[in-house]
Write an enzyme that holds these catalytic residues in place. Structure first.
Site, PDB file in Angstrom:
ATOM      1  N   HIS A  67       0.830  -1.211   0.000  1.00  0.00           N
ATOM      2  CA  HIS A  67       0.000   0.000   0.000  1.00  0.00           C
ATOM      3  C   HIS A  67       0.866   1.262   0.000  1.00  0.00           C
ATOM      4  CE1 HIS A  67      -2.283   3.110   2.382  1.00  0.00           C
ATOM      5  NE2 HIS A  67      -3.111   2.909   1.386  1.00  0.00           N
ATOM      6  N   GLU A  70       2.165   1.818  -3.447  1.00  0.00           N
ATOM      7  CA  GLU A  70       1.113   2.384  -4.302  1.00  0.00           C
ATOM      8  C   GLU A  70       1.061   3.916  -4.146  1.00  0.00           C
ATOM      9  OE1 GLU A  70      -2.893   3.888  -3.527  1.00  0.00           O
ATOM     10  OE2 GLU A  70      -3.103   1.764  -3.021  1.00  0.00           O
ATOM     11  N   HIS A  71       1.117   4.373  -2.894  1.00  0.00           N
ATOM     12  CA  HIS A  71       1.129   5.832  -2.671  1.00  0.00           C
ATOM     13  C   HIS A  71       2.316   6.483  -3.365  1.00  0.00           C
ATOM     14  CE1 HIS A  71      -1.701   7.220   0.654  1.00  0.00           C
ATOM     15  NE2 HIS A  71      -2.091   5.991   0.424  1.00  0.00           N
ATOM     16  N   GLU A 142      -4.310   7.864   7.275  1.00  0.00           N
ATOM     17  CA  GLU A 142      -5.217   6.914   6.619  1.00  0.00           C
ATOM     18  C   GLU A 142      -5.412   5.682   7.508  1.00  0.00           C
ATOM     19  OE1 GLU A 142      -3.934   5.744   2.721  1.00  0.00           O
ATOM     20  OE2 GLU A 142      -5.718   4.530   2.353  1.00  0.00           O
TER      21      GLU A 142
END
Lengths: 421, 426
Positions: A67, A70-71, A142
């Site tokens: 994740h 991905e950022h 997040e």
């Protein structure tokens, strides 16, 4: 390079399959009557891929690495990825799941530029110690946001009860602590291992010229080769804990019952068939169309918050049934009773579900992103097309009964009860 | 005799506006009937209608039977919805179905979904003396549980609390579910009375779009004439408070991430040009990853995970929402308002303006790919009285200049600075 053409089994629209010189599996769905085009680039790298062979040895990465990566791919040297897509009126985003990471855009103009930009995005990472550090606070926020979501917390508590070794028990974004261990070096190591043409699938749906699309895709600089060998975590035993209880900030207690997939690994088609058959079982018992569910609700055993679902991927699979309730013991008892109730599966139910599936399929033909997402995932897995539809069409009531007998067993069951803090 | 509105044929059989657009290029069709009433004391009973109307009709004995009927129609989505448009309550009876020509055996989807719509609107067990008291009590308990469950989504809880406190005394200051006390007070006769009130006194509008059969007007007529005749009562314009000192409200909850909600007011746009200017200004301020809230508040200052601006232009109510650390709440609010002031003062580049216009135009360019999107757009324009096709709206957006954006941004004022903070935080 030439395309192989297949047609979907419901409305007969074309899907063109090709593999680029560098080994990337591509699908193009030309839809000249639509105005919008979507491109979805999917990689076989998700939150469960924590331990892998990086070429010079096996490495273990912290939860949340896929994740985080991905950022970071949304940052390039010009710091203007989003701005470039937006200036062309395109919407771009990405998503990380248990087993996959997908990058996608939708646009109604300047498709070629958008596609080139997407290809560059995934092929040229700009990852530095400074920009990794800058992102940490945003990702921590997040993570905090999801920690405030009780349903998500309950789901991962249940997964933790079912799996004591498989990394599916970790939240997709990781924890504030685990992301604290992620460095630029780790991200680049993961990128080098997983972002390869042989570990990816690309699908494009919309009013496009397939040959022109393929010519652009051939320019993609993504490194060739397969993805890395992953740690083989065989966690198909009985659930690690049959029961787990948590205290969270909830308005009402929650009960979540899980049924762990215990069968050994299977082909993609077999997994999809299992998912279809399990869906029929859950539908018969827990859907709005079920008289059994309605009867239980009339008796006050549970309410409309009741929901059920199934997920099956390589290495793990589970069904969940859950609800909010004032009386967790009663709701748990009711769900267990439903699972063991004497319910027949008949052809009328299967026919209804087939009709429902056909309706959903035709609807999805009007949504380029849904089309491209489904085909990118299939392309990643291999060459089979429309396996979901074929699996459902081939199911018999005997298949469904067998499936129920195999998954709905006491020894497969785990329960998570969330009580009010 | 028919007219044209926003690219739809507009006819008024028996006085009811019917807007229709056939598109043989798609695979589905949609039928929507809207009834509008002012937001009022029956709100909680109205909000319960979609759930209660699921519990069977004359032809489908109960909820599972109705669900199975929908599945047999290839999963046609047929049912009631309840929402609001500015300060009007909207009851929506709609069907979203696959056209017969894409299905095995080409069944009469158009006729069948109309029959199911009619069943729910006029032959529901709710209207007949057939709905058991325990079913009503179960749905009331469910409505109450759902209203309370909003607190499990802290972002939603913060937004609701901020809007209710900003709009206290206005019709808008009622939660969409009606409020916990009002739900508890709903009695068995109230929802059928609310349904009859909508059908008999609501301002009615009918819209159809997509892959419709030949002569859809003629084939729709029996359905329309079977609905009760409505004698609509007048609808009121939204209440807009005078400019006043911004209020700061801080509440706490046991949670990890603080939620910031800035409630702002703006004049309700009285023309497509003003609506477009407001839309572009909001896009530039917080309408996506190209916006100032994303680039300045999130990316450059790393103050939050998300920050965006949006709202209800027909009410003149705008919201900035952000999730951030408790120690960043003040900075997020200040930086957000500073960015609005920058836009109002014209301190933005030509590229930013062009991007904000392109982003606003983007969804309109593909709106005809799915009938539902085109129908929703047209319904919205009809309720506003703005006769613009999507192509004309794209042109209107393209004509928005710097001065119009500055004017729109300058007319926005902060009414409530709200934050939901973690308990025990700074």
């Amino acid at each position: 390079m030439s395309f192989v053409t297949v047609r979907d089994p419901v409305v007969g629209e074309e899907v063109l399959l090709a593999t680029t010189r560098s080994g990337l599996r591509v699908r193009v769905l030309p839809r000249p009557r639509l105005r919008e085009t979507a491109a979805v680039f999917t990689f076989g790298y998700g939150s469960v891929d924590l331990v892998f062979d990086a070429g010079d040895g096996v490495v273990a990465t912290p939860a949340g690495t896929a994740h985080y990566l991905e950022h970071k791919l949304f940052e390039d040297e010009e710091l203007a990825v989003f701005q470039r897509f937006s200036a062309r009126g395109a919407r771009v985003n990405a998503q990380t799941g248990f087993s996959r990471t997908s990058y996608f855009f939708q646009c109604a103009q300047q498709f070629d530029e958008n596609l080139r930009d997407l290809l560059r995005l995934v092929a040229k990472p700009h990852i530095t110690a400074e920009n990794v550090e800058k992102e940490r606070g945003i990702i921590a926020q997040e993570v905090r946001m999801y920690e405030d979501a009780p349903d998500q917390c309950a789901t991962f508590s249940l997964l933790g009860a079912m799996y004591d070794r498989h990394p599916v028990r970790h939240t997709i974004g990781g924890t504030v602590e685990s992301i604290g261990e992620i460095t630029a070096e780790r991200l680049l190591q993961a990128y080098d291992a997983f972002y390869r043409t042989g570990n990816a699938g690309l699908a494009i749906a919309g009013p496009v010229d397939p040959e022109a699309v393929l010519a652009i895709v051939e320019e993609c600089m993504l490194r060739s080769g397969p993805g890395p060998a992953r740690a083989d975590v065989a966690d198909f035993g009985v659930p690690a804990s049959a029961r787990v209880e948590r205290t969270l900030q909830v308005v009402r207690p929650k009960v979540l019952v899980g049924l762990k997939e215990r069968e050994p690994r299977a082909s993609t088609y077999e997994r999809v068939r299992r998912a279809s058959a399990t869906g029929v079982v859950l539908d018969r018992l827990f859907a709005a169309s079920s008289d059994l569910r309605e009867g239980m609700q009339q008796r006050g055993e549970f309410d409309d918050s009741l929901g059920a679902g199934y997920m099956g991927e390589k290495g793990f699979g589970f069904a969940t049934i859950g609800c909010d309730t004032d009386d967790p013991a009663r709701a748990e008892g009711a769900i267990r009773a439903m699972l063991s109730v004497d319910a027949n599966f008949d052809d009328e139910q299967l026919e209804r579900l087939r009709r429902r599936s056909i309706g959903s399929f035709v609807r999805s033909c009007e949504h380029v992103r849904a089309l491209a997402s489904a085909h990118a995932a299939e392309a990643l897995e291999g060459d089979e097309t429309f396996i979901g539809m074929r699996a459902l069409q081939s199911l018999t009531t005997a298949d469904v009964a067998t499936r129920r007998e195999r998954i709905v067993r006491d020894e497969n069951l785990a329960v998570c009860v969330v009580r009010q803090a | 005799m028919s007219d044209v509105f926003a690219g739809f044929l507009l006819a008024r059989p028996s006085g009811v506006p019917v807007l229709l657009r056939r598109d043989p290029g798609v695979k589905t069709f949609r039928i929507t009937v809207l009834w509008r009433r002012p937001i009022g004391p029956m709100h909680a009973a109205r909000a319960m209608l979609p759930a209660l109307l699921q519990h069977g009709t004359r032809a489908h004995a109960n909820r599972p039977a109705l669900a199975r009927a929908r599945e047999r129609l290839f999963s046609a989505n047929v049912g009631m919805g309840f929402s609001r448009h500015a300060e009007q309550s909207v009851l929506r009876l709609s069907a979203d179905a696959v056209s017969a020509s894409f299905l095995p055996g080409e069944p009469d989807q158009f006729g069948s979904v109309q029959e199911l719509m009619l069943e729910q609107a006029t032959r529901s067990r709710l209207l007949a003396p057939g709905l058991p008291l325990e079913v009503f009590e179960r749905e009331r308990a469910q409505a109450l549980a759902d209203a309370r469950a909003i607190k499990e989504d802290r972002g939603r809880q913060a937004r609701l609390s901020a809007v209710l406190q900003a709009c206290q005394g206005e019709p808008y200051g009622v939660p969409e579910h009606g409020g916990e006390a009002a739900i508890s007070a709903v009695a068995m006769p109230d929802p059928p009375a609310a349904l009859r009130d909508f059908l008999q006194h609501g301002e009615m509008t009918v819209l159809l779009a997509g892959a419709l059969p030949d002569e859809p007007e003629r084939k729709l007529l029996p359905f329309l004439t079977s609905l009760p005749t409505s004698r609509p009562e007048p609808l009121l314009p939204p209440v807009q408070p005078p400019l006043r000192q911004a209020r700061t409200i801080r509440e706490t909850a046991p949670m990890q991430q603080a939620k910031v909600v800035l409630v702002l007011r703006a004049p309700v746009p009285d023309s497509p040009a003003r609506l477009c200017a407001l839309q572009v200004a909001m896009s530039l301020w917080g309408g996506g990853p190209h916006s100032r809230l994303f680039t300045e508040v999130r990316e450059k200052r790393s103050l939050c995970y998300y920050a965006s601006a949006g709202g209800d232009a027909d009410k003149g109510l705008l919201l900035v929402q952000s999730g951030c650390g408790a120690d960043s709440v003040a900075a997020v609010g200040e930086e957000s308002m500073r960015q609005l002031a920058e836009i109002g003062a014209g301190r933005f580049s030509a590229a930013e303006l062009a991007t904000s216009i392109a982003v606003s135009q983007g969804p309109l360019r593909s709106i005809d790919d799915a009938p539902g999107a085109r129908l929703s757009y047209t319904a919205e324009q009809f309720l506003r009285g703005f006769d613009e096709t999507p192509e004309q709206r794209i042109a209107s957006l393209g004509a928005v200049g710097r001065e119009a954006v500055c004017e729109a941004a300058s007319a926005i004022w902060l009414d409530v600075d709200y934050a939901l903070l973690p308990e025990g935080g700074p």
